[in-house]
Design a protein around this motif. Structure first.
Motif, mmCIF file in Angstrom:
data_model
loop_
_atom_site.group_PDB
_atom_site.id
_atom_site.type_symbol
_atom_site.label_atom_id
_atom_site.label_comp_id
_atom_site.label_asym_id
_atom_site.label_seq_id
_atom_site.Cartn_x
_atom_site.Cartn_y
_atom_site.Cartn_z
ATOM 1 N N UNK A 99 0.835 -1.200 0.000
ATOM 2 C CA UNK A 99 0.000 0.000 0.000
ATOM 3 C C UNK A 99 0.874 1.256 0.000
ATOM 4 N N UNK A 100 2.017 1.213 0.695
ATOM 5 C CA UNK A 100 2.944 2.347 0.686
ATOM 6 C C UNK A 100 3.462 2.609 -0.721
ATOM 7 N N UNK A 101 3.686 1.536 -1.474
ATOM 8 C CA UNK A 101 4.148 1.690 -2.855
ATOM 9 C C UNK A 101 3.020 2.200 -3.744
ATOM 10 N N UNK A 102 1.819 1.639 -3.577
ATOM 11 C CA UNK A 102 0.688 1.999 -4.424
ATOM 12 C C UNK A 102 0.255 3.439 -4.207
ATOM 13 N N UNK A 106 6.080 5.604 -0.537
ATOM 14 C CA UNK A 106 7.453 5.104 -0.518
ATOM 15 C C UNK A 106 8.302 5.815 -1.568
ATOM 16 N N UNK A 107 7.766 5.966 -2.762
ATOM 17 C CA UNK A 107 8.512 6.659 -3.807
ATOM 18 C C UNK A 107 8.766 8.116 -3.457
ATOM 19 N N UNK A 108 7.771 8.777 -2.851
ATOM 20 C CA UNK A 108 7.932 10.184 -2.482
ATOM 21 C C UNK A 108 8.998 10.363 -1.415
ATOM 22 N N UNK A 109 9.022 9.454 -0.442
ATOM 23 C CA UNK A 109 10.035 9.533 0.609
ATOM 24 C C UNK A 109 11.435 9.340 0.040
ATOM 25 N N UNK A 110 11.570 8.389 -0.889
ATOM 26 C CA UNK A 110 12.876 8.159 -1.503
ATOM 27 C C UNK A 110 13.314 9.382 -2.310
ATOM 28 N N UNK A 139 10.061 -0.637 -5.354
ATOM 29 C CA UNK A 139 10.169 0.814 -5.379
ATOM 30 C C UNK A 139 11.624 1.246 -5.482
ATOM 31 N N UNK A 140 12.506 0.564 -4.784
ATOM 32 C CA UNK A 140 13.916 0.907 -4.846
ATOM 33 C C UNK A 140 14.458 0.775 -6.252
ATOM 34 N N UNK A 141 14.161 -0.328 -6.915
ATOM 35 C CA UNK A 141 14.664 -0.559 -8.267
ATOM 36 C C UNK A 141 14.009 0.376 -9.282
ATOM 37 N N UNK A 142 12.698 0.539 -9.174
ATOM 38 C CA UNK A 142 11.954 1.262 -10.196
ATOM 39 C C UNK A 142 12.048 2.772 -9.999
ATOM 40 N N UNK A 306 0.716 0.046 10.768
ATOM 41 C CA UNK A 306 1.201 1.426 10.842
ATOM 42 C C UNK A 306 1.537 1.971 9.453
ATOM 43 N N UNK A 307 2.191 1.154 8.628
ATOM 44 C CA UNK A 307 2.532 1.594 7.270
ATOM 45 C C UNK A 307 1.269 1.795 6.439
ATOM 46 N N UNK A 308 0.307 0.877 6.578
ATOM 47 C CA UNK A 308 -0.938 1.002 5.816
ATOM 48 C C UNK A 308 -1.692 2.276 6.200
ATOM 49 N N UNK A 309 -1.739 2.571 7.498
ATOM 50 C CA UNK A 309 -2.450 3.770 7.957
ATOM 51 C C UNK A 309 -1.807 5.034 7.396
ATOM 52 N N UNK A 310 -0.469 5.113 7.497
ATOM 53 C CA UNK A 310 0.245 6.284 6.980
ATOM 54 C C UNK A 310 0.079 6.406 5.469
ATOM 55 N N UNK A 311 0.070 5.272 4.776
ATOM 56 C CA UNK A 311 -0.059 5.276 3.316
ATOM 57 C C UNK A 311 -1.441 5.749 2.886
ATOM 58 N N UNK A 312 -2.466 5.312 3.605
ATOM 59 C CA UNK A 312 -3.839 5.737 3.278
ATOM 60 C C UNK A 312 -3.969 7.247 3.501
ATOM 61 N N UNK A 313 -3.415 7.726 4.620
ATOM 62 C CA UNK A 313 -3.454 9.167 4.890
ATOM 63 C C UNK A 313 -2.729 9.943 3.793
#
Length: 501
Positions: A99-102, A106-110, A139-142, A306-313
């Protein structure tokens, strides 16, 4: 570019050709299931047995092709799969990380980490971001690998050096991180299944955590050293440093983190309230300790939530999500991406359980331990030998979980009977596996990185990429092994709960 070591490049090309002749990892486990069945029947007929050193029990081989064996296989196929430790925990973790990737978090943080790093710290920032991105390897590779090329080009440096640094961090540092991820759950589950062949013990996803944190700093330092000392000087000046529009657009995409930060801080406060007080609800209710607590045993679930909640937000705050069904779709896509993993795990589960039921694993461990005991090799050099073995095997089999499913049932019990904990054996495997990921074409994303690199050098081939990544591989292998020896000498725990060597 020229190859500085053509003999070694030819050797690696030979390994590539040899590795390409191996079957698909899933098919490999199908063949291994058949092999275990036939071998169990043969060893039963030969009367192979061993004496358990702890209980003096006589261990015998049970034939899977006997009437009892055939009945067991038919009635336990479903149970073998659904109770296989790596399956459930990994799927739960992927719900959050996928969900963090979708959502784009995750991409924005990187991107933010790389964009805000000063030029003199750019290399270290990219390697560090690569290590952290192993929580969501795709996400790291792409995202990070092509972005690193753009970042180096924008700074007037050779973009291939940026790509190499990012690739080293993402893939070479796969077993280092500041957080526990899916790989920890996968390996711990396989290690638990393996050690149960000889003892009532288990390995938690957090049992290598302290060493992982230190490894994050080590890999960042070694990756930076390799880039600036060998890789970038060898590449020389890059004539054209014009970034592509795709990278520039991604790097400048406006992002808001306000609600993501609020949700993340709320989770942090809640977890502290549940674990810091001696009567915290996530502590062990009998001892008040974190050892054996709901926090450690359920850490994968807590991380996923926790990751799912932050990603949804993040998704709703940045208009990537507009309806509840959008983030549900993200979870569905993350599960869909696990289809090949589930097929692989089905046959891996059958193989591990066939091997355990037949008794061959326990007998092999006892006999192997007896052989190693007669050689009187101390624990430290024994682990170093095991690291080198894993590094070589990694050149031919790309999947970390597939290799550990093969190696764990033999080496975890064997080394356990010689006094080396399953946590330490797993740690040694991770060092060997991660160190040579970046020089084998059989690693799934190797070709993807080559394609990104060819944006800057259309003539770049696999051999050139191997030569580019070789300094990282050698430094990681040597530096990690030295840190392991130092850790053993200092007798430090490698994870919470007293996990050690």
């Amino acid at each position: 570019m020229t190859n500085q070591n053509p003999i070694f490049i030819r050797l690696l090309n030979w390994l590539e050709r040899t590795g390409n002749q191996l079957p698909h990892p899933t098919l490999l486990f199908v063949y291994l299931c058949a092999l275990v069945a036939v071998l169990s029947a043969l060893l039963t007929w030969l009367g192979v047995q061993a004496i358990h050193p702890a209980t003096d029990e006589t261990l015998i081989v049970r034939s899977l092709l006997s009437a009892d064996g055939l009945r067991w296989m038919v009635t336990h196929t479903v149970k073998n799969f659904v109770s296989f430790a790596p399956v459930g925990t990994v799927l739960v973790a992927i719900l959050g990380i996928g969900l963090a990737e979708h959502s784009g978090l995750l991409g924005a943080l990187l991107r933010a980490l790389v964009a805000r790093t000063r030029d003199n710290l750019l290399t270290a920032g990219i390697v560090f971001a690569g290590v952290l991105s192993s929580l969501g390897a795709d996400s790291g590779y792409v995202v990070l690998v092509p972005l690193a090329g753009f970042a180096f080009a924008s700074a007037g440096r050779h973009p291939l050096a940026g790509i190499a640094a990012a690739f080293a961090g993402v893939s070479g540092g796969y077993s280092a991180n500041l957080a526990i991820g899916p790989l920890d759950a996968i390996l711990a589950g396989l290690s638990t299944e393996a050690v149960k062949l000889v003892a009532d013990a288990g390995v938690a996803a957090s049992d290598n955590y302290y060493f992982m944190i230190a490894s994050t700093a080590l890999i960042t330092a070694l990756g930076t050293l390799a880039t600036q000392r060998w890789v970038e000087p060898r590449l020389g000046h890059y004539a054209s440093a014009e970034p592509t529009e795709a990278f520039a657009d991604k790097a400048s995409d406006p992002v808001s983190y306000r609600w993501t930060l609020i949700v993340s801080l709320s989770w942090a406060i809640a977890l502290l309230a549940a674990t810091v007080p001696s009567d915290g609800i996530l502590r062990n209710p009998n001892t008040g300790s974190l050892i054996g607590s709901a926090f450690l045993s359920g850490i994968v679930t807590l991380i996923a939530l926790s990751i799912a909640s932050a990603s949804i937000a993040f998704g709703f705050e940045n208009k990537r999500y507009r309806r509840a069904t959008d983030w549900i779709e993200g979870m569905e896509k993350s599960m869909a991406s696990m289809a090949s993993y589930l097929v692989l795990m089905f046959f891996a589960a059958q193989f591990v359980n066939y091997f355990a039921w037949s008794g061959m694993g326990a007998i092999a461990a006892v006999k192997g331990a007896n052989l190693l005991a007669t050689l009187a090799i101390p624990s430290a050099p024994l682990l170093i030998v095991f690291i080198l073995l894993c590094a070589v095997i990694n050149l031919l089999i790309g999947s970390a979980s597939a290799k550990w499913a093969l190696l764990a049932p033999v080496f975890v019990p064997m080394l356990y009977l010689l006094g080396i904990s399953p946590e330490a054996t797993q740690l040694a495997y991770r060092i060997g596996d991660s160190s040579t990921n970046i020089i084998t074409p059989l690693m799934p994303y190797f070709g993807v990185v080559v394609a990104f690199a060819q944006r800057y050098d259309k003539n770049l081939g696999i051999g050139t990429m191997m030569a580019l990544m070789l300094p990282y591989s050698l430094l990681f292998l040597g530096g990690w092994s030295i840190m392991l020896l130092a850790w053993m000498w200092l007798d430090w725990p490698i994870g919470p709960g007293g996990a050690g060597f």
